[in-house]
Every structure is written in structure tokens, then in C-alpha cells.
Design a protein around this motif. Structure first.
Motif, PDB file in Angstrom:
ATOM      1  N   GLY A  93      -2.616 -15.442   5.777  1.00 35.46           N
ATOM      2  CA  GLY A  93      -2.966 -14.397   7.030  1.00 35.46           C
ATOM      3  C   GLY A  93      -2.908 -12.571   6.660  1.00 35.46           C
ATOM      4  N   HIS A  94      -2.103 -12.567   5.532  1.00 37.80           N
ATOM      5  CA  HIS A  94      -1.881 -11.059   6.056  1.00 37.80           C
ATOM      6  C   HIS A  94      -0.553 -11.216   4.548  1.00 37.80           C
ATOM      7  CE1 HIS A  94       2.433 -12.049   7.412  1.00 37.80           C
ATOM      8  NE2 HIS A  94       1.674 -12.630   8.008  1.00 37.80           N
ATOM      9  N   ILE A  95      -0.083  -9.552   4.231  1.00 35.13           N
ATOM     10  CA  ILE A  95       0.551  -9.315   3.002  1.00 35.13           C
ATOM     11  C   ILE A  95       1.840  -8.650   3.637  1.00 35.13           C
ATOM     12  CG2 ILE A  95       1.190  -8.743   0.419  1.00 35.13           C
ATOM     13  CD1 ILE A  95      -1.837  -8.873  -0.334  1.00 35.13           C
ATOM     14  N   SER A 135       4.830  -3.351  -3.705  1.00 31.35           N
ATOM     15  CA  SER A 135       5.571  -2.917  -4.048  1.00 31.35           C
ATOM     16  C   SER A 135       3.714  -1.446  -3.032  1.00 31.35           C
ATOM     17  CB  SER A 135       6.174  -1.481  -4.588  1.00 31.35           C
ATOM     18  OG  SER A 135       4.619  -1.158  -6.109  1.00 31.35           O
ATOM     19  N   ARG A 136       3.297  -1.695  -3.075  1.00 32.34           N
ATOM     20  CA  ARG A 136       1.961  -1.357  -2.643  1.00 32.34           C
ATOM     21  C   ARG A 136       2.017  -1.653  -0.852  1.00 32.34           C
ATOM     22  NH1 ARG A 136       1.002   1.815  -6.348  1.00 32.34           N
ATOM     23  NH2 ARG A 136      -0.413   1.531  -8.554  1.00 32.34           N
ATOM     24  N   TYR A 137       2.144  -2.765  -0.579  1.00 28.95           N
ATOM     25  CA  TYR A 137       2.192  -3.463   1.054  1.00 28.95           C
ATOM     26  C   TYR A 137       3.115  -2.332   1.529  1.00 28.95           C
ATOM     27  CZ  TYR A 137      -1.002  -5.735  -1.375  1.00 28.95           C
ATOM     28  OH  TYR A 137      -2.787  -6.209  -1.914  1.00 28.95           O
ATOM     29  N   LYS A 138       3.517  -2.757   2.945  1.00 30.97           N
ATOM     30  CA  LYS A 138       4.767  -2.594   3.474  1.00 30.97           C
ATOM     31  C   LYS A 138       5.569  -3.404   4.246  1.00 30.97           C
ATOM     32  CE  LYS A 138       0.638   0.298   6.702  1.00 30.97           C
ATOM     33  NZ  LYS A 138       0.012  -0.428   7.346  1.00 30.97           N
ATOM     34  N   MET A 165     -12.494   4.510 -17.635  1.00 29.96           N
ATOM     35  CA  MET A 165     -12.568   3.415 -18.259  1.00 29.96           C
ATOM     36  C   MET A 165     -11.241   2.833 -17.119  1.00 29.96           C
ATOM     37  SD  MET A 165     -13.712   0.470 -20.469  1.00 29.96           S
ATOM     38  CE  MET A 165     -13.121   1.306 -21.868  1.00 29.96           C
ATOM     39  N   LYS A 166     -11.965   1.139 -16.351  1.00 32.31           N
ATOM     40  CA  LYS A 166      -9.964   0.781 -16.409  1.00 32.31           C
ATOM     41  C   LYS A 166     -10.273  -1.072 -16.698  1.00 32.31           C
ATOM     42  CE  LYS A 166      -7.633   0.975 -12.223  1.00 32.31           C
ATOM     43  NZ  LYS A 166      -7.375   2.320 -11.692  1.00 32.31           N
ATOM     44  N   HIS A 167      -8.741  -0.417 -17.170  1.00 35.76           N
ATOM     45  CA  HIS A 167      -8.282  -2.146 -17.810  1.00 35.76           C
ATOM     46  C   HIS A 167      -6.980  -2.125 -15.902  1.00 35.76           C
ATOM     47  CE1 HIS A 167      -9.831  -0.414 -21.143  1.00 35.76           C
ATOM     48  NE2 HIS A 167      -9.161   0.583 -21.410  1.00 35.76           N
ATOM     49  N   LEU A 168      -6.663  -3.864 -16.658  1.00 34.17           N
ATOM     50  CA  LEU A 168      -5.767  -4.174 -15.531  1.00 34.17           C
ATOM     51  C   LEU A 168      -5.009  -4.909 -16.536  1.00 34.17           C
ATOM     52  CD1 LEU A 168      -4.145  -4.938 -13.549  1.00 34.17           C
ATOM     53  CD2 LEU A 168      -5.809  -6.569 -13.085  1.00 34.17           C
ATOM     54  N   ILE A 169      -3.669  -3.646 -17.038  1.00 27.98           N
ATOM     55  CA  ILE A 169      -2.784  -4.509 -18.333  1.00 27.98           C
ATOM     56  C   ILE A 169      -1.672  -4.036 -17.354  1.00 27.98           C
ATOM     57  CG2 ILE A 169      -1.065  -3.480 -19.844  1.00 27.98           C
ATOM     58  CD1 ILE A 169      -4.405  -3.696 -20.213  1.00 27.98           C
ATOM     59  N   ASP A 170      -1.261  -3.405 -16.180  1.00 27.51           N
ATOM     60  CA  ASP A 170      -0.036  -3.523 -14.888  1.00 27.51           C
ATOM     61  C   ASP A 170      -0.574  -3.656 -13.624  1.00 27.51           C
ATOM     62  OD1 ASP A 170       3.448  -2.886 -15.093  1.00 27.51           O
ATOM     63  OD2 ASP A 170       2.599  -2.234 -13.181  1.00 27.51           O
ATOM     64  N   PRO A 171       0.207  -4.099 -12.498  1.00 27.60           N
ATOM     65  CA  PRO A 171      -0.708  -4.177 -11.277  1.00 27.60           C
ATOM     66  C   PRO A 171      -0.414  -2.836 -10.646  1.00 27.60           C
ATOM     67  CG  PRO A 171       0.976  -5.576 -12.021  1.00 27.60           C
ATOM     68  CD  PRO A 171       1.260  -5.215 -12.854  1.00 27.60           C
ATOM     69  N   THR A 172       0.393  -1.901 -11.365  1.00 25.24           N
ATOM     70  CA  THR A 172       0.061  -1.042 -11.017  1.00 25.24           C
ATOM     71  C   THR A 172      -1.000  -0.158 -11.202  1.00 25.24           C
ATOM     72  OG1 THR A 172       2.435  -0.104 -12.315  1.00 25.24           O
ATOM     73  CG2 THR A 172       2.740  -0.284 -10.182  1.00 25.24           C
ATOM     74  N   ASP A 173      -1.386  -0.246 -12.303  1.00 20.44           N
ATOM     75  CA  ASP A 173      -2.797   0.195 -12.867  1.00 20.44           C
ATOM     76  C   ASP A 173      -3.870   0.175 -11.682  1.00 20.44           C
ATOM     77  OD1 ASP A 173      -2.072   0.723 -15.417  1.00 20.44           O
ATOM     78  OD2 ASP A 173      -2.798  -1.711 -16.060  1.00 20.44           O
ATOM     79  N   PHE A 174      -3.875  -0.332 -10.860  1.00 20.88           N
ATOM     80  CA  PHE A 174      -4.202   0.220 -10.076  1.00 20.88           C
ATOM     81  C   PHE A 174      -4.201   0.241  -8.640  1.00 20.88           C
ATOM     82  CE2 PHE A 174      -7.541  -4.730 -10.659  1.00 20.88           C
ATOM     83  CZ  PHE A 174      -8.250  -4.072 -11.678  1.00 20.88           C
ATOM     84  N   THR A 175      -4.836   0.882  -8.027  1.00 23.97           N
ATOM     85  CA  THR A 175      -4.541   1.594  -6.162  1.00 23.97           C
ATOM     86  C   THR A 175      -4.063   0.563  -5.724  1.00 23.97           C
ATOM     87  OG1 THR A 175      -6.366   1.857  -5.514  1.00 23.97           O
ATOM     88  CG2 THR A 175      -5.626   3.636  -6.632  1.00 23.97           C
ATOM     89  N   LYS A 176      -4.246   0.892  -4.761  1.00 18.70           N
ATOM     90  CA  LYS A 176      -3.596  -0.471  -3.000  1.00 18.70           C
ATOM     91  C   LYS A 176      -5.633  -0.434  -3.218  1.00 18.70           C
ATOM     92  CE  LYS A 176      -1.793  -2.712   0.498  1.00 18.70           C
ATOM     93  NZ  LYS A 176      -3.277  -2.394   1.397  1.00 18.70           N
ATOM     94  N   GLU A 177      -6.056   0.168  -2.591  1.00 18.68           N
ATOM     95  CA  GLU A 177      -7.324  -0.177  -2.803  1.00 18.68           C
ATOM     96  C   GLU A 177      -8.373  -1.310  -3.470  1.00 18.68           C
ATOM     97  OE1 GLU A 177      -6.210   3.155  -2.128  1.00 18.68           O
ATOM     98  OE2 GLU A 177      -6.107   3.029  -0.286  1.00 18.68           O
TER      99      GLU A 177
END
Ligand code: NCD
Length: 357
Positions: free
Chosen positions: A145-147, A172-175, A1-13
């Protein structure tokens, strides 16, 4: 199961998916009117909040669902001494998903460890605030329009401002994102974010004392309020409270396309003469918060039984009964929790609050 506790719990996708669905909802409100009909959100707010709680509530209602919960700890069983772990074991019988705000750092993480329903961290102490981060990502996307490739300045209380900590982690997930830190010495960004996030993940950052020195380079200026309630020393608050004020005169030094963000509430760090400036995006940001929380709740419920959307593994975590976190604002110093730690560059930290042991 997915929770959102920290932003890095999510992949870039996954981050991209939430932002993209937020945009899709904005353009197709009708289509999403009833997609969470018969679903219930529990809002477990142990700390005051206006916009975050209301935007979670509005989000669930706009998706056709219902909301139950409490908005301060005094009106829940916590006042009788109930632990977070027990509270969540009760709440999971009544709701399909829960959003928790708590003054103790790591409390939503503890809840997620005991929960059968997805848990969303709606802010834990000075630690993290990942749904504000999703709001900020959607806002930057809509404004610029972009990150990828942005230079973002964080100004104000970078020490206690949990929205700053979470947004830097997500960036940190973005370029090619560059960060400028604008804060007085007393309110500098915690060192673990500089070392474990910026340096380790390759986000170039520089620290400056003056907003005027940096404003001309920025694509996004992220203003924050000095977090009075987190100070242990009132005198120190008085000393730093008026450190930075953005006003129309300073806006003249900024790029014509720069976006000003602020998680709100503002105190005096943005003068009202900035409000009519088209670059002032902070009230639009609030509305984005509702759309992104609609997207988030919908996706977490979709992902609930999908093994492709599990929580990230943390092989670096270790258990040590002999170690103790000394942060008085950490859940582990108030309730009995699994004694978990992680080590980075020889520094051992508490898993719940990231403080050095
Ligand atoms: C922020 C928070 O609660 O951390 N507000 C919010 O969620 N919109 C910022 C703040 O309180 O200063």
C-alpha cells in the motif's frame, strides 16, 4: 523527448504517474484496449530474455499495437558488425518506440543519443534494469500500500544484479526508505551505488552476512539469483552460488506482512516450499511487469513531444578525448562513442557504465 535508460531519468512525479497508470489499467482493462492502435514497438534483444521480452510484447498487444524485432544478436545485422547507433537509425524508421536489452553496459544510452523515437532500457549488462524497477515499485505498492517508510532487504548477488542497482536508485526518490544489504563479500553492492546513491541521497543502509539476522526487520525481501553469466571466473561462481537460500523455515522469522520479491528467473535461492506462502509475491510481480510496461509505453509516447517531459540535464558531464573507460563490458570499449565522463567526490566515472576511470 523522454527515454527510460536509468530510473533517475524519471522524476518522482513521473515514477508515480507510471505506477498510478499501471493501477488504473489493472482496474480498467477495457478502456485501454486500443489506445496504441497502429503503433509499433521494436524489441531489440541482444541477450536472452523470457519474461521481459514477452511482457513488453504482451503489453503493446494489450494496448492494441504491434511488435517487431529480434530476440538474439545472431539474427540481426550486429552479426555483420553494425553499431548500436546505426541499428537505431534504421529501426526508428519502422517503429514508434523501442525496448533494448544488451550485454554491453551503456548500449541503450548510446541508442537514445541517436534516436528520434523513445528508447527503453530493458537491461544493459550488470548496470541497470529500469523497467524491472517500475515493476518492483508497482508490486510494493500493491502488496504493502506504500513505498515511503519501508525497510527493504536485498539478498544474493548485489554486485552483478542490475535489478538491485536500479531499484536502489529509484528508492532514493522516496521518503524514509532503509536498505539492508545481505551478500557474501564477493557479491557486495558496487561502491558507486553506496557512495553516489545511498550516502549522497541519504538512504541509510547496513550490510549483513546472514539472512536470519535481518529478515525479522524487513517489509520487503528482494531475493536475487547469482548471475552466473556475468562471472569472469567460473570457480568463483561455484564458491558463491549457494550463498543464500530462502525457505519456509526462514519465513517463520519474518513479519506476517513482509513481501518476498524476486525479478525471476530463480535458480535455487528460493525453495519451492515458500511458493504457497501468501507473502511470496514473485509471480504476482511478473504480471505487474506487463501492466507497468503498458503504462510506460503509453506515457512515453504521450510525453514524446512534450517539453515538460524532457531528459534531465547533466551539467556535470564532461567530454575528454584522452580518457578511456577500461570496463570490458562497457559499450565505449567496443564502439566509438562520445567520450563522456562525470566526477563525484574526486572520482571520475564513465557515463555509459559508471565504472571508475
Ligand atoms: C532479471 C534480469 O534480466 O536482470 N530478470 C528479469 O528481467 N526478469 C534478473 C535475472 O536475470 O536474474
Amino acid at each position: 523527448m523522454k527515454h527510460l535508460i536509468d530510473p533517475t531519468d524519471f522524476t518522482k512525479e513521473e515514477l508515480d504517474q507510471v505506477v498510478a497508470l499501471g493501477l488504473e489499467i489493472i482496474n480498467n482493462r477495457e478502456k485501454y484496449r486500443e489506445v496504441l492502435k497502429f503503433h509499433k514497438l521494436a524489441t531489440l534483444f541482444y541477450e536472452p530474455s523470457t519474461r521481459t521480452r514477452l511482457s513488453f510484447t504482451a503489453a503493446m498487444m494489450e494496448l492494441g499495437g504491434n511488435v517487431l524485432g529480434f530476440s538474439d544478436a545472431a539474427s540481426s545485422s550486429v552479426s555483420k558488425g553494425e553499431t548500436v547507433a546505426d541499428t537505431i537509425r534504421v529501426v526508428e524508421n519502422f517503429a514508434d518506440i523501442a525496448a533494448m536489452r544488451h550485454p554491453l553496459e551503456g548500449a541503450p544510452l548510446v541508442a537514445s543519443m541517436h534516436s528520434r523515437i523513445p528508447i527503453i532500457n530493458a537491461g544493459d549488462g550488470s548496470h541497470a534494469h529500469p523497467t524491472q524497477t517500475l515493476t518492483d515499485l508497482l508490486t510494493i505498492t500493491r502488496e504493502l500500500g506504500h513505498i515511503d517508510g519501508i525497510t527493504i532487504g536485498f539478498c544474493g548477488d548485489l554486485k552483478f544484479g542490475r535489478t538491485v542497482h536500479s531499484l536502489i536508485k529509484a528508492l532514493s526518490r522516496y521518503k524514509d526508505v532503509k536498505v539492508v544489504l545481505i551478500a557474501p563479500d564477493e557479491l557486495k553492492l558496487p561502491s558507486y551505488i553506496k557512495t553516489d546513491v545511498c550516502e549522497k541521497l541519504g538512504i541509510p543502509y547496513r550490510e549483513v552476512r546472514n539472512l536470519e539476522d535481518a529478515i525479522g526487520d524487513l517489509d520487503v525481501l528482494y531475493m536475487t539469483r547469482v548471475q552466473r553469466e556475468r562471472f569472469l571466473d567460473e570457480e568463483e561462481y561455484e564458491r558463491v552460488k549457494d550463498s543464500f537460500v530462502l525457505d519456509a523455515a526462514k519465513m517463520k522469522l519474518a513479519k506476517p506482512t513482509m513481501a518476498v520479491l524476486h525479478p525471476l528467473p530463480r535458480v535455487n535461492e528460493i525453495a519451492t516450499d515458500v511458493d504457497p506462502d501468501p507473502r511470496a509475491a514473485y509471480f504476482r510481480q511478473t504480471e505487474n511487469g506487463k501492466f507497468v510496461r503498458m503504462a510506460l509505453q503509453y506515457l512515453l509516447l504521450q510525453w514524446q513531444d512534450d517539453p515538460q517531459h524532457a531528459m534531465p540535464e547533466h551539467p556535470e558531464y564532461f567530454r575528454d578525448e584522452k580518457l578511456r573507460c577500461t570496463n570490458v563490458k562497457c559499450i565505449s570499449t567496443h564502439e566509438k562513442v562520445d567520450p563522456l565522463f562525470h566526477e563525484e567526490n574526486g572520482v571520475v566515472r564513465c557515463v555509459y557504465c559508471d565504472h571508475k576511470i
